[in-house]
Design a protein around this motif. Structure first.
Motif, PDB file in Angstrom:
ATOM      1  N   UNK A 285       0.823  -1.209   0.000  1.00  0.00           N
ATOM      2  CA  UNK A 285       0.000   0.000   0.000  1.00  0.00           C
ATOM      3  C   UNK A 285       0.859   1.261   0.000  1.00  0.00           C
ATOM      4  N   UNK A 286       2.082   1.154   0.528  1.00  0.00           N
ATOM      5  CA  UNK A 286       2.979   2.311   0.599  1.00  0.00           C
ATOM      6  C   UNK A 286       3.922   2.385  -0.597  1.00  0.00           C
ATOM      7  N   UNK A 287       3.599   1.688  -1.661  1.00  0.00           N
ATOM      8  CA  UNK A 287       4.501   1.581  -2.805  1.00  0.00           C
ATOM      9  C   UNK A 287       4.990   2.941  -3.280  1.00  0.00           C
ATOM     10  N   UNK A 288       4.127   3.920  -3.366  1.00  0.00           N
ATOM     11  CA  UNK A 288       4.478   5.209  -3.961  1.00  0.00           C
ATOM     12  C   UNK A 288       5.208   6.115  -2.973  1.00  0.00           C
ATOM     13  N   UNK A 289       4.898   5.991  -1.687  1.00  0.00           N
ATOM     14  CA  UNK A 289       5.464   6.916  -0.688  1.00  0.00           C
ATOM     15  C   UNK A 289       6.612   6.308   0.116  1.00  0.00           C
ATOM     16  N   UNK A 290       6.903   5.053  -0.087  1.00  0.00           N
ATOM     17  CA  UNK A 290       7.895   4.348   0.719  1.00  0.00           C
ATOM     18  C   UNK A 290       9.292   4.957   0.559  1.00  0.00           C
ATOM     19  N   UNK A 291      10.006   5.079   1.686  1.00  0.00           N
ATOM     20  CA  UNK A 291      11.389   5.561   1.653  1.00  0.00           C
ATOM     21  C   UNK A 291      12.348   4.380   1.477  1.00  0.00           C
ATOM     22  N   UNK A 292      13.621   4.697   1.264  1.00  0.00           N
ATOM     23  CA  UNK A 292      14.625   3.643   1.171  1.00  0.00           C
ATOM     24  C   UNK A 292      14.712   2.873   2.487  1.00  0.00           C
ATOM     25  N   UNK A 293      14.629   3.572   3.605  1.00  0.00           N
ATOM     26  CA  UNK A 293      14.684   2.889   4.907  1.00  0.00           C
ATOM     27  C   UNK A 293      13.497   1.943   5.071  1.00  0.00           C
ATOM     28  N   UNK A 294      12.316   2.376   4.609  1.00  0.00           N
ATOM     29  CA  UNK A 294      11.124   1.506   4.673  1.00  0.00           C
ATOM     30  C   UNK A 294      11.369   0.222   3.871  1.00  0.00           C
ATOM     31  N   UNK A 295      11.883   0.423   2.668  1.00  0.00           N
ATOM     32  CA  UNK A 295      12.149  -0.739   1.789  1.00  0.00           C
ATOM     33  C   UNK A 295      13.192  -1.673   2.403  1.00  0.00           C
ATOM     34  N   UNK A 296      14.271  -1.075   2.914  1.00  0.00           N
ATOM     35  CA  UNK A 296      15.325  -1.892   3.526  1.00  0.00           C
ATOM     36  C   UNK A 296      14.758  -2.710   4.690  1.00  0.00           C
ATOM     37  N   UNK A 297      13.882  -2.076   5.495  1.00  0.00           N
ATOM     38  CA  UNK A 297      13.295  -2.780   6.637  1.00  0.00           C
ATOM     39  C   UNK A 297      12.437  -3.948   6.168  1.00  0.00           C
ATOM     40  N   UNK A 298      11.681  -3.752   5.109  1.00  0.00           N
ATOM     41  CA  UNK A 298      10.820  -4.831   4.598  1.00  0.00           C
ATOM     42  C   UNK A 298      11.663  -6.010   4.103  1.00  0.00           C
ATOM     43  N   UNK A 299      12.740  -5.729   3.366  1.00  0.00           N
ATOM     44  CA  UNK A 299      13.582  -6.814   2.867  1.00  0.00           C
ATOM     45  C   UNK A 299      14.351  -7.484   4.002  1.00  0.00           C
ATOM     46  N   UNK A 300      14.803  -6.698   4.948  1.00  0.00           N
ATOM     47  CA  UNK A 300      15.538  -7.259   6.085  1.00  0.00           C
ATOM     48  C   UNK A 300      14.654  -8.192   6.910  1.00  0.00           C
ATOM     49  N   UNK A 301      13.344  -7.901   6.943  1.00  0.00           N
ATOM     50  CA  UNK A 301      12.414  -8.704   7.733  1.00  0.00           C
ATOM     51  C   UNK A 301      11.656  -9.734   6.906  1.00  0.00           C
ATOM     52  N   UNK A 302      12.020  -9.879   5.624  1.00  0.00           N
ATOM     53  CA  UNK A 302      11.345 -10.851   4.768  1.00  0.00           C
ATOM     54  C   UNK A 302       9.872 -10.541   4.578  1.00  0.00           C
ATOM     55  N   UNK A 303       9.546  -9.261   4.435  1.00  0.00           N
ATOM     56  CA  UNK A 303       8.141  -8.844   4.415  1.00  0.00           C
ATOM     57  C   UNK A 303       7.461  -8.965   3.062  1.00  0.00           C
ATOM     58  N   UNK A 304       8.243  -9.228   1.998  1.00  0.00           N
ATOM     59  CA  UNK A 304       7.645  -9.393   0.665  1.00  0.00           C
ATOM     60  C   UNK A 304       7.720 -10.852   0.229  1.00  0.00           C
ATOM     61  N   UNK A 305       6.688 -11.308  -0.479  1.00  0.00           N
ATOM     62  CA  UNK A 305       6.827 -12.558  -1.229  1.00  0.00           C
ATOM     63  C   UNK A 305       7.643 -12.288  -2.481  1.00  0.00           C
ATOM     64  N   UNK A 306       7.226 -11.287  -3.257  1.00  0.00           N
ATOM     65  CA  UNK A 306       7.954 -10.923  -4.477  1.00  0.00           C
ATOM     66  C   UNK A 306       8.405  -9.473  -4.371  1.00  0.00           C
ATOM     67  N   UNK A 307       9.595  -9.217  -4.873  1.00  0.00           N
ATOM     68  CA  UNK A 307      10.133  -7.849  -4.872  1.00  0.00           C
ATOM     69  C   UNK A 307      10.745  -7.568  -6.238  1.00  0.00           C
ATOM     70  N   UNK A 308      10.195  -6.574  -6.933  1.00  0.00           N
ATOM     71  CA  UNK A 308      10.636  -6.214  -8.271  1.00  0.00           C
ATOM     72  C   UNK A 308      11.697  -5.125  -8.119  1.00  0.00           C
TER      73      UNK A 308
END
Length: 540
Positions: A285-308
């Motif tokens: 839902x935050x795709x458009x407003x997400x910061x780099x730190x937000x993205x890093x946190x999601x990947x660090x925590x395995x929060x995505x099934x798929x990441x483009x």
């Protein structure tokens, strides 16, 4: 670029009027202090020392000189110590306007100031002939020198990561985009085909139904994309070019002219697939407003099934942390969105124009030592020092190639951030030859978390030399219009991703097309076609 092009143009005008404050012309260069020749780099004979200021126009660059293995060896060899200065376009604008320039400047090769390099930089060919002919004769790549020779016969800046036709023929070039999935979820779903619109949505829905939790106990998000931030190489996630590259939208028309990828029917079809995913609650839902730190946190925590990912090189730390702690759940590259009309995926490799350009300014306190340093860093020997350190201490030669000591290689591959901070090899990359490093290290040059995704890109990567420096030499009018059109596209893609129906998508696209037309798009395309033609001529 954060600043408006109008401000940049005004500052550029000031620069032109002030002549960039240049204090030194080619005729005023002091004589060389040593006897030079084209077979020996001058740093080997010149035992003088110098302290030079080197400005890097990236505000995220915070490395210092002399605290790591690589820079210590470089100073010991060349006698040159560096004070790094970092900053963004605001600082560069101020420096250019005031004429208070450092000895060396590195900026993105697409920065508008590149076009005016003759006003603030001493030609490298002039410096090389006077102080270090080894640069022209042995160190620099002939194809790169030819490409960067301007109409006045001079070469002002030299790129890092310049990959030539010869480099591509030798192989080992990797792409920087990938469609990643969490291995455990992907296998649990039976390795679904996500290359078609139907398979793509079906896999995301299946992943959502699993209800897998991430490291924080939150339900895994079916799909996320690279952030829509200025620091990401692709400013609108994957919707400027990565999606189009995956589905094989052409870059050129059949007769070699600029192709309008945004209005391509297949690109429009896949845009609506992503809109559908958002409407069904399958995308971040935050795709458009997400910061780099937000993205890093999601990947660090395995929060995505798929990441483009539009920038694999920007992901080593979060992917390394997640993969190291969860080796059975690591992110792997698989085939993602593909053409619905049979086009092949074509991923861009670094082209002949490279990434950045480095200039020796007219204010250089010691142009001879500055030129010697540039020659050193461009040469194969200098690249080896930058990437491997010193033979017998940090690396050995095996089968004719440098090989890092095992403890350093393990450090580099498992903790890239720690390696850069403590060891520094590969950090001073502003004149690095990435193709040479690839031939020496292959896939081993990358952190373990990136090795499978990088290897996946090899089958799809291709040079796109005709498009090199496409927008660097636009007229001021077209530069202003490009900035306005890019800003409008950013607004348009945000509107499209939030659309409630296909008709809203179509309406937003039609408004964008009209906006382009009203803001000089035809002339912009005409100038791009002129640059494409000029590139083709230089590449012959």
């Amino acid at each position: 670029m954060k600043k408006s092009i109008i401000l940049l143009t005004l500052v550029a005008l000031v620069v032109l009027l002030a002549g960039c404050g240049g204090k030194k012309t080619s005729e005023e260069l002091p004589d060389s202090t040593i006897k030079v020749n084209g077979d020996t780099p001058s740093w080997k004979n010149d035992k003088a020392t110098a302290e030079l200021d080197w400005y890097i126009n990236f505000d995220w660059f915070a490395q210092t000189w002399g605290n790591d293995v690589s820079s210590k060896y470089i100073t010991k060899d060349t006698g040159v110590s560096i004070s790094y200065l970092g900053g963004s376009d605001d600082k560069l604008n101020t420096m250019m306007a005031s004429g208070d320039l450092p000895d060396i400047i590195t900026m993105d090769g697409n920065n508008p100031f590149v076009k005016d390099a003759d006003k603030f930089a001493i030609p490298l060919d002039v410096l090389a002939k006077k102080y270090d002919p080894y640069f022209l004769d042995k160190a620099a790549k002939p194809e790169t020198l030819k490409f960067f020779t301007r109409d006045d016969g001079h070469i002002y800046g030299y790129p890092n990561f310049s990959n030539t036709k010869s480099d591509y023929e030798k192989g080992g070039i990797y792409g920087n985009q990938a469609f990643l999935v969490r291995k455990d979820i992907y296998e649990q779903l039976g390795k679904p085909d996500m290359t078609t619109p139907e398979g793509f949505i079906s896999a995301l829905e299946a992943a959502q139904k699993l209800g897998t939790k991430d490291e924080l106990g939150k339900t895994v998000i079916p799909i996320g994309v690279s952030p829509f931030t200025e620091e990401n190489p692709e400013k609108n996630g994957v919707f400027n070019r990565t999606l189009a590259d995956f589905i094989g939208v052409p870059m050129l028309t059949k007769d070699g002219k600029y192709y309008d990828r945004y209005t391509d029917a297949d690109f429009q079809k896949w845009l609506k697939v992503f809109v559908d995913a958002r409407q069904k609650g399958l995308a971040d839902r935050d795709m458009i407003t997400m910061t780099k730190d937000d993205k890093d946190a999601r990947l660090t925590n395995g929060s995505y099934f798929a990441y483009f990912a539009s920038d694999l090189n920007g992901e080593p730390d979060p992917l390394s942390v997640w993969g190291k702690e969860h080796p059975d759940k690591e992110y792997i590259a698989v085939n993602g969105p593909a053409s619905t009309i049979g086009n092949k995926t074509v991923l861009p490799g670094t082209s002949i124009e490279g990434w950045t350009q480095t200039f020796i300014t007219k204010n250089a306190k010691n142009p001879q030592k500055a030129m010697e340093l540039v020659t050193y860093l461009v040469s194969e020997y200098g690249n080896n020092v930058m990437n491997f350190g010193r033979e017998g201490e940090t690396y050995t030669i095996k089968d004719g190639k440098p090989v890092l000591n095992p403890d350093l290689l393990e450090f580099k591959q498992t903790d890239p951030a720690g390696f850069e901070k403590k060891v520094g090899l590969t950090t001073h990359l502003w004149l690095q030859d990435s193709a040479l490093l690839s031939r020496q290290m292959g896939i081993s040059q990358f952190p373990k978390a990136l090795q499978q995704p990088k290897k996946w890109t090899q089958d799809y990567v291709a040079p796109q030399f005709e498009l090199a420096s496409l927008d660097v030499y636009l007229s001021k009018e077209s530069s202003r219009n490009k900035e306005k059109i890019d800003q409008n596209w950013a607004q348009t893609i945000a509107k499209i991703l939030d659309a409630k129906s296909d008709s809203e998508v179509d309406q937003a696209m039609n408004e964008f097309i009209q906006y382009r037309k009203d803001n000089g798009y035809d002339k912009l395309v005409e100038e791009r076609n002129n640059q494409i033609a000029a590139n083709v001529k230089k590449l012959q």
